[in-house]
Design an enzyme around this catalytic site. Structure first.
Site, PDB file in Angstrom:
ATOM      1  N   ASP A  49       0.832  -1.214   0.000  1.00 49.62           N
ATOM      2  CA  ASP A  49       0.000   0.000   0.000  1.00 49.62           C
ATOM      3  C   ASP A  49       0.863   1.259   0.000  1.00 49.62           C
ATOM      4  OD1 ASP A  49       0.894  -0.159   2.604  1.00 49.62           O
ATOM      5  OD2 ASP A  49      -1.066   0.096   3.535  1.00 49.62           O
ATOM      6  N   SER A  50       2.193   1.085   0.062  1.00 47.66           N
ATOM      7  CA  SER A  50       3.089   2.237  -0.139  1.00 47.66           C
ATOM      8  C   SER A  50       2.870   2.837  -1.526  1.00 47.66           C
ATOM      9  CB  SER A  50       4.552   1.814   0.027  1.00 47.66           C
ATOM     10  OG  SER A  50       4.850   0.731  -0.832  1.00 47.66           O
ATOM     11  N   ASP A  88      -1.123  -6.215  -0.400  1.00 50.10           N
ATOM     12  CA  ASP A  88      -1.392  -5.615   0.912  1.00 50.10           C
ATOM     13  C   ASP A  88      -2.878  -5.336   1.088  1.00 50.10           C
ATOM     14  OD1 ASP A  88       0.397  -5.040   2.920  1.00 50.10           O
ATOM     15  OD2 ASP A  88       1.168  -3.216   1.979  1.00 50.10           O
ATOM     16  N   LYS A 118      -1.105  -9.513   2.613  1.00 51.87           N
ATOM     17  CA  LYS A 118      -0.338  -9.068   3.785  1.00 51.87           C
ATOM     18  C   LYS A 118      -1.221  -8.128   4.597  1.00 51.87           C
ATOM     19  CE  LYS A 118       3.249  -5.979   3.651  1.00 51.87           C
ATOM     20  NZ  LYS A 118       2.732  -4.882   4.506  1.00 51.87           N
ATOM     21  N   GLU A 120      -1.133  -5.680   8.470  1.00 57.34           N
ATOM     22  CA  GLU A 120      -0.294  -5.129   9.539  1.00 57.34           C
ATOM     23  C   GLU A 120      -0.863  -5.483  10.907  1.00 57.34           C
ATOM     24  OE1 GLU A 120       0.425  -0.939   8.986  1.00 57.34           O
ATOM     25  OE2 GLU A 120       1.212  -1.242   6.959  1.00 57.34           O
ATOM     26  N   GLU A 187       9.585  -4.308  10.046  1.00 56.59           N
ATOM     27  CA  GLU A 187       9.944  -2.989   9.494  1.00 56.59           C
ATOM     28  C   GLU A 187      10.576  -2.109  10.562  1.00 56.59           C
ATOM     29  OE1 GLU A 187       7.096  -0.997   6.985  1.00 56.59           O
ATOM     30  OE2 GLU A 187       8.281   0.859   6.986  1.00 56.59           O
TER      31      GLU A 187
END
Ligand code: KIV
Length: 290
Positions: A49-50, A88, A118, A120, A187
């Site tokens: 999602d970056s 993501d 993925k 978080e 991270e």
């Protein structure tokens, strides 16, 4: 059975099996052509999602919608033939409940043809990870600096630099591994803690700013290519693509202004026809007959 030649990409279990065998190589990818290049060298490609920040100009990943992840996910699976593609889950698409997470993750998998998702979060997401894995969705977890929680964390800060943070981060890693995640992104985690976590759990750790002690590495492709205006300390620029693009665009603009581009070799002439040939127009098209 399908009549098409199968695309054989690596699977989540293939990635998990690399722990202790060889370092895992990965990059983010957001579009088909760069995915096709990275596919030759990477074990998995993350549609992170970056992309909201590096491609769409958002300040954080928080505003990224699910539809954008699906659109870029599709582009990457069109480009990749070998690497596992992981997409993501964006902020707001999975935290509410395991059921909401399943609905959205299943949509991502059906509509993009990716091999895993993925999300978080550590201990707080363990129940959801278990729910997804039990229902056929491979999950990569992501702990440490979790950018979707930027408004709670108060900034993009490295984690685990004081020992009082270690127990919670280690518990996060153990929780996602026990819940069935096939790997976990660490991270911006201090080196000794990343090393300790990598030893403590049986699934691969994928480091981004978490040292070479991790089982694999990931970087945001635009950052490592030298395309991003600002990069975190942990990024090494392996190329100067931004400078290359600028010099190519400047060269083009200069030649257009000087009328040296397009030259004769970029211009269509008339086909020789029986009898008279009409002259080419300045755009290479066919001049209208009077
Ligand atoms: O979105 C992303 O690019 C990521 C990487 C930083 C792992 O999650």
């Amino acid at each position: 059975m399908s009549v098409q030649a199968p695309i054989k990409r690596l699977t989540a279990p293939d990635i998990a099996a690399k722990k202790g065998v060889e370092p895992i190589v990965s990059l983010t990818a957001y579009h088909a052509h760069t995915a096709a290049i990275a596919d030759k060298y990477c074990d998995f490609l993350l549609v992170g999602d970056s992309l909201g920040m590096v491609m769409h100009g958002y300040e954080t990943t928080v505003p990224v919608p699910l539809e954008l992840m699906i659109m870029h996910g599709r582009a990457v699976t069109r480009g990749a033939r070998r690497a596992l593609v992981v997409v993501d889950m964006p902020f707001g698409s999975y935290e509410e409940s395991p059921q909401v997470a399943f609905r959205n993750a299943a949509r991502v998998m059906k509509e993009t043809d990716c091999g895993a998702i993925k999300l978080e979060g550590g201990t707080r997401m363990a129940e959801t990870i278990r729910y997804l894995v039990d229902r056929g969705i491979p999950v990569m977890a992501h702990i440490g600096l979790t950018p979707q929680s930027i408004n709670v964390l108060g900034g993009f800060k490295a984690q685990g630099r004081s020992q009082d943070q270690w127990a919670a981060l280690e518990a996060d890693a153990i929780a996602v591994a026990e819940a069935g995640a096939f790997s976990v992104v660490l991270e911006a985690i201090a080196e000794p803690l990343a090393a300790r976590i990598s030893k403590a759990i049986g699934i691969p750790t994928i480091g981004i700013g978490a040292s070479s002690a991790c089982d694999g590495q990931i970087l945001v492709m635009e950052d490592m290519l030298g395309l991003s205006p600002r990069v975190p300390k942990f990024v090494k620029e392996f190329g100067k693509v931004g400078a290359l693009i600028e010099s190519a665009i400047k060269g083009y603009a200069d030649e257009v202004k000087a009328r040296t581009f397009p030259a004769a070799e970029h211009t269509y002439a008339m086909r020789a026809e029986s009898g008279t040939a009409a002259p080419a127009t300045s755009k290479g098209g066919v001049a209208k007959k009077p």
